[in-house]
Design an enzyme around this catalytic site. Structure first.
Site, PDB file in Angstrom:
ATOM      1  N   CYS A  73       0.843  -1.189   0.000  1.00  0.00           N
ATOM      2  CA  CYS A  73       0.000   0.000   0.000  1.00  0.00           C
ATOM      3  C   CYS A  73       0.890   1.256   0.000  1.00  0.00           C
ATOM      4  O   CYS A  73       1.759   1.388  -0.851  1.00  0.00           O
ATOM      5  CB  CYS A  73      -0.945  -0.048   1.197  1.00  0.00           C
ATOM      6  N   ILE A  74       0.734   2.149   0.974  1.00  0.00           N
ATOM      7  CA  ILE A  74       1.511   3.384   1.042  1.00  0.00           C
ATOM      8  C   ILE A  74       2.881   3.176   1.683  1.00  0.00           C
ATOM      9  O   ILE A  74       3.783   4.008   1.527  1.00  0.00           O
ATOM     10  CB  ILE A  74       0.715   4.465   1.827  1.00  0.00           C
TER      11      ILE A  74
END
Length: 268
Positions: free
Chosen positions: A177-178
């Protein structure tokens, strides 16, 4: 096992017949008895949380999927989080920050870990074969300041220490993800993915993160949500996960590929 009993002149009361609770709900066993990975001879993996809840902490689906894949892969895992205040608290119904509410990252992360979690400051790379960072906005808010400062962000000192130690010792690092933004900042010249670099009608709403990764001197590699990118030189494995708006099972599969590659790189 649950039972229903009636009290005189009152409606039925649901009571929970759990061996570790007294009738009044008092706990008999320590929290550590609730949950933990089974002891096994496989790789030992540290999993780093940033709170609980996608908008201000760890993305819960990602965390759960990673733990399932680690368990299925025969790994022994332990969960950690920094003992620091959250940047803020977000109402997950409205998506808006609440007023005058404060929460602690370690305390919130304990919800996912079923109480069995340790302060990140106590994590030593010598005790593990790999480390994995699930995503969620907590990464950008509580593990670093990317949500506020963009490419000029700062990283929590323990997070930076852990990434540096594992990298120096040649131990694999998984991020989804991030969270690949952490590796891009701390590990100079690493290769990562957060998915695609174009929004594509809303399918990749956070694609702008790829430009920040490039601005940090890292290489961004375009991948599908069901894929993972393996930076063999740096032993960094990344996958897009919820950077993509898609079906949950596809995100689950991509996280599985990431975990498989992390465990493979441990050579255990």
């Amino acid at each position: 096992m649950f039972s229903v009993r009636s009290a005189a002149a009152s409606r039925p009361v649901l009571t929970c017949c759990l061996p570790w609770l007294r009738p009044g709900g008092q706990q008999l066993l320590p929290l550590a008895a609730f949950h933990g990975s089974a002891r096994c001879p496989g790789p030992k993996v540290a999993v780093i949380f940033s709170g609980c809840g996608v908008y201000d902490g760890t993305e819960v689906h990602e965390a759960s999927a990673i733990l399932v894949h680690l368990s299925r892969g025969g790994a022994e895992f332990k969960m950690y989080a920094p003992d620091v205040p959250q940047m803020h608290v977000v109402d997950h119904i409205t998506g808006q920050p609440t007023q005058n509410e404060k929460r602690n990252v370690l305390v919130e992360a304990a919800r996912i870990a079923r109480g069995k979690i340790t302060d990140l400051s106590k994590l030593s790379s010598k005790d593990y074969d790999a480390v994995i960072f699930p995503g969620g906005f907590g990464v950008a808010k509580n593990l670093c300041t990317f949500a506020v400062d963009g490419k000029d962000f700062k990283v929590n000192k323990d997070v930076e220490r852990i990434l540096t130690q594992f990298h120096k010792e040649g131990k694999p690092i998984g991020l989804c993800c991030i969270s690949p933004i952490l590796a891009a900042k701390v590990l100079t010249g690493t290769e990562v993915t957060i998915g695609h670099e174009e929004e594509e009608d809303g399918k990749w709403p956070y694609c702008g993160t790829a430009e920040a990764i490039k601005a940090l001197g890292a290489k961004h590699c375009v991948k599908e949500v069901t894929e993972a990118h393996v930076d063999i030189k740096n032993k960094v494995v990344t996958t897009p996960a919820f950077m993509c708006e898609t079906a949950l099972h596809l995100i689950f599969d991509g996280l599985g590929i990431m975990v498989q590659n992390v465990l493979k790189l441990t050579k255990k």
